[in-house]
Every structure is written in structure tokens, then in C-alpha cells.
Design a protein around this motif. Structure first.
Motif, PDB file in Angstrom:
ATOM      1  N   TYR A   1     -14.333  65.296 -16.897  1.00  0.00           N
ATOM      2  CA  TYR A   1     -14.258  65.801 -15.728  1.00  0.00           C
ATOM      3  C   TYR A   1     -14.660  67.445 -15.816  1.00  0.00           C
ATOM      4  O   TYR A   1     -14.093  68.058 -16.500  1.00  0.00           O
ATOM      5  CB  TYR A   1     -12.901  65.858 -14.967  1.00  0.00           C
TER       6      TYR A   1
ATOM      7  N   GLU B   1     -14.497  70.266 -13.050  1.00  0.00           N
ATOM      8  CA  GLU B   1     -14.208  70.715 -11.572  1.00  0.00           C
ATOM      9  C   GLU B   1     -14.009  72.040 -11.566  1.00  0.00           C
ATOM     10  O   GLU B   1     -12.678  72.442 -11.441  1.00  0.00           O
ATOM     11  CB  GLU B   1     -13.068  69.911 -11.192  1.00  0.00           C
TER      12      GLU B   1
ATOM     13  N   GLU C   1     -10.982  73.344  -9.151  1.00  0.00           N
ATOM     14  CA  GLU C   1      -9.777  73.137  -9.579  1.00  0.00           C
ATOM     15  C   GLU C   1      -9.493  73.715 -11.012  1.00  0.00           C
ATOM     16  O   GLU C   1      -8.294  73.285 -11.417  1.00  0.00           O
ATOM     17  CB  GLU C   1      -9.427  71.760  -9.598  1.00  0.00           C
ATOM     18  N   SER C   2     -10.510  74.330 -11.478  1.00  0.00           N
ATOM     19  CA  SER C   2     -10.382  74.838 -12.948  1.00  0.00           C
ATOM     20  C   SER C   2      -9.877  73.635 -14.028  1.00  0.00           C
ATOM     21  O   SER C   2      -8.936  73.835 -14.765  1.00  0.00           O
ATOM     22  CB  SER C   2      -9.260  75.905 -13.116  1.00  0.00           C
ATOM     23  N   TYR C   3     -10.520  72.490 -13.668  1.00  0.00           N
ATOM     24  CA  TYR C   3     -10.090  71.455 -14.575  1.00  0.00           C
ATOM     25  C   TYR C   3     -11.443  71.241 -15.421  1.00  0.00           C
ATOM     26  O   TYR C   3     -12.513  70.582 -14.988  1.00  0.00           O
ATOM     27  CB  TYR C   3      -9.535  70.067 -13.879  1.00  0.00           C
TER      28      TYR C   3
ATOM     29  N   TYR D   1      -9.832  62.537 -19.044  1.00  0.00           N
ATOM     30  CA  TYR D   1      -8.563  61.779 -18.457  1.00  0.00           C
ATOM     31  C   TYR D   1      -8.796  60.417 -18.466  1.00  0.00           C
ATOM     32  O   TYR D   1      -9.816  59.826 -18.424  1.00  0.00           O
ATOM     33  CB  TYR D   1      -8.743  62.326 -16.887  1.00  0.00           C
TER      34      TYR D   1
ATOM     35  N   GLN E   1      -4.690  62.746 -21.564  1.00  0.00           N
ATOM     36  CA  GLN E   1      -5.565  63.645 -21.146  1.00  0.00           C
ATOM     37  C   GLN E   1      -5.843  64.606 -22.093  1.00  0.00           C
ATOM     38  O   GLN E   1      -4.551  65.200 -22.594  1.00  0.00           O
ATOM     39  CB  GLN E   1      -5.219  63.816 -19.673  1.00  0.00           C
TER      40      GLN E   1
ATOM     41  N   TYR F   1      -7.279  68.530 -21.770  1.00  0.00           N
ATOM     42  CA  TYR F   1      -8.037  69.435 -21.061  1.00  0.00           C
ATOM     43  C   TYR F   1      -7.458  71.080 -21.270  1.00  0.00           C
ATOM     44  O   TYR F   1      -6.937  71.252 -21.946  1.00  0.00           O
ATOM     45  CB  TYR F   1      -7.816  69.204 -19.371  1.00  0.00           C
TER      46      TYR F   1
ATOM     47  N   GLU G   1      -7.043  74.796 -19.751  1.00  0.00           N
ATOM     48  CA  GLU G   1      -6.701  75.628 -18.607  1.00  0.00           C
ATOM     49  C   GLU G   1      -6.914  76.904 -18.872  1.00  0.00           C
ATOM     50  O   GLU G   1      -6.643  77.745 -19.810  1.00  0.00           O
ATOM     51  CB  GLU G   1      -4.873  75.456 -18.679  1.00  0.00           C
TER      52      GLU G   1
END
Length: 189
Positions: free
Chosen positions: A85, A87, A90-92, A96, A101, A103, A105
């Protein structure tokens, strides 16, 4: 309906029901508990600040090339989930799946980010199977289960209508179910 045809409907109804019973129990239990906000959680989580001098890339291959050495450097051997993902709203940026998950940040400093590696507990994994995040095998099983459930309900109605003593009551309850659904939809708007 001839007895041989009725017996075939009963056999198919029985075999599909028996085969999909374990999956049905899992879907029912996870769905009911999810409605009560019991979702399971994270079995373990590791997070560490990492340098990203050029910022976090957007393309999956570039993120993977940056992320895998960082994970190995910090002793994280988790396989990346299948779903990537990106996005920006949403700062993602990450992966996942039902087992966990991984990711990034982003931080205020564009040259740094926090890398999160989360492993889901068993109950959360079941919930994510229910929600369709467990890969193609469970996606196909979910579709087949839905079709089997529809077949079981229709075959139950066909068998009930074929027996004269249950015919009228079966039709009445089918109409009551349809009316309840229509009222529920009308009141939920």
C-alpha cells in the motif's frame, strides 16, 4: 419431486455443509466477535528509526530494496505480506497481510523514518482471513463458501417445498425473511 431427485438434493446439501462447516464456524465466530470490537491484536512489534536520506520512495521495488536490508540488519526475518500500500494522504507506505504488517512511518525530518514490523496474534489472523486479507487460497475458499451457503439454503427450501406437510410453512417463512430484509434496509437508510 421424485424420491431419487430429492435424495440427490439431500446428499449435496449434506456434503457441502459438512465440508464447509469448519470455515463457517471460523467466519461466524470472527464476525460476531468483530461486531463486539474483539479483534485480536499484535503478538509482537518492533520499531526502529532508520535513515532515509533520499526520503521514502513510492515504488514498491524501491521500498523493498530499502526495507529488506534494514530488517535483516535489525534481526527481523518476517516475510513481507503480499499486499503493498502506498497512501500518501495517510502517510502509509508498506505491506499488510494476515500474518503481519511492515510499514514506514515518516517523521518530520524527511531524512528519517520509523520502520514498524508487526506480527499479528492468531485471533487477529483469523479476523483478517474473514476480511479477505489472507491471499488467493482463502479468497477462493470464501467465494466457494458463499456459493455453498447459498446452495444449502436454496436446497433446504427445495427439499421443504417438495414435502407437502412443510410446503406452506416454508413459503410463509421465506416471505417473512424477505419482508424483514426489506424493512431492515428501509429503516437503515
Amino acid at each position: 419431486m421424485k424420491s431419487r431427485t430429492r435424495l440427490l438434493w439431500i446428499k449435496l446439501h449434506t456434503y457441502f455443509s459438512c465440508f464447509f462447516l469448519p470455515l463457517a464456524v471460523m467466519y461466524l465466530s470472527t464476525g460476531m466477535l468483530h461486531m463486539m470490537d474483539i479483534d485480536g491484536g499484535v503478538r509482537s512489534e518492533v520499531q526502529f528509526e532508520v535513515p532515509v536520506p533520499a526520503g521514502i520512495p513510492e515504488a514498491e521495488d524501491e521500498v523493498r530494496a530499502l526495507l529488506l536490508p534494514l530488517m535483516a540488519q535489525h534481526g527481523q526475518d518476517m516475510k513481507l505480506p503480499a499486499d503493498y500500500y502506498y497512501e500518501p494522504k495517510e502517510s502509509y507506505i508498506g505491506w499488510y497481510g494476515y500474518k503481519g504488517q511492515v510499514y514506514f512511518e515518516p517523521l518530520e525530518d524527511p531524512g528519517k523514518a520509523i520502520l514498524h514490523v508487526k506480527k499479528h496474534d492468531l485471533w487477529h489472523q483469523f479476523l483478517l482471513i474473514h476480511k479477505g486479507h489472507a491471499g488467493p487460497v482463502f479468497w477462493v475458499l470464501g467465494i466457494l463458501f458463499g456459493l455453498s451457503l447459498l446452495f444449502s439454503l436454496v436446497s433446504g427450501l427445495v427439499i421443504a417445498i417438495a414435502v407437502p406437510m412443510f410446503r406452506k410453512t416454508s413459503i410463509v417463512f421465506t416471505l417473512l425473511g424477505a419482508a424483514t430484509l426489506a424493512i431492515g434496509i428501509a429503516l437503515s437508510v
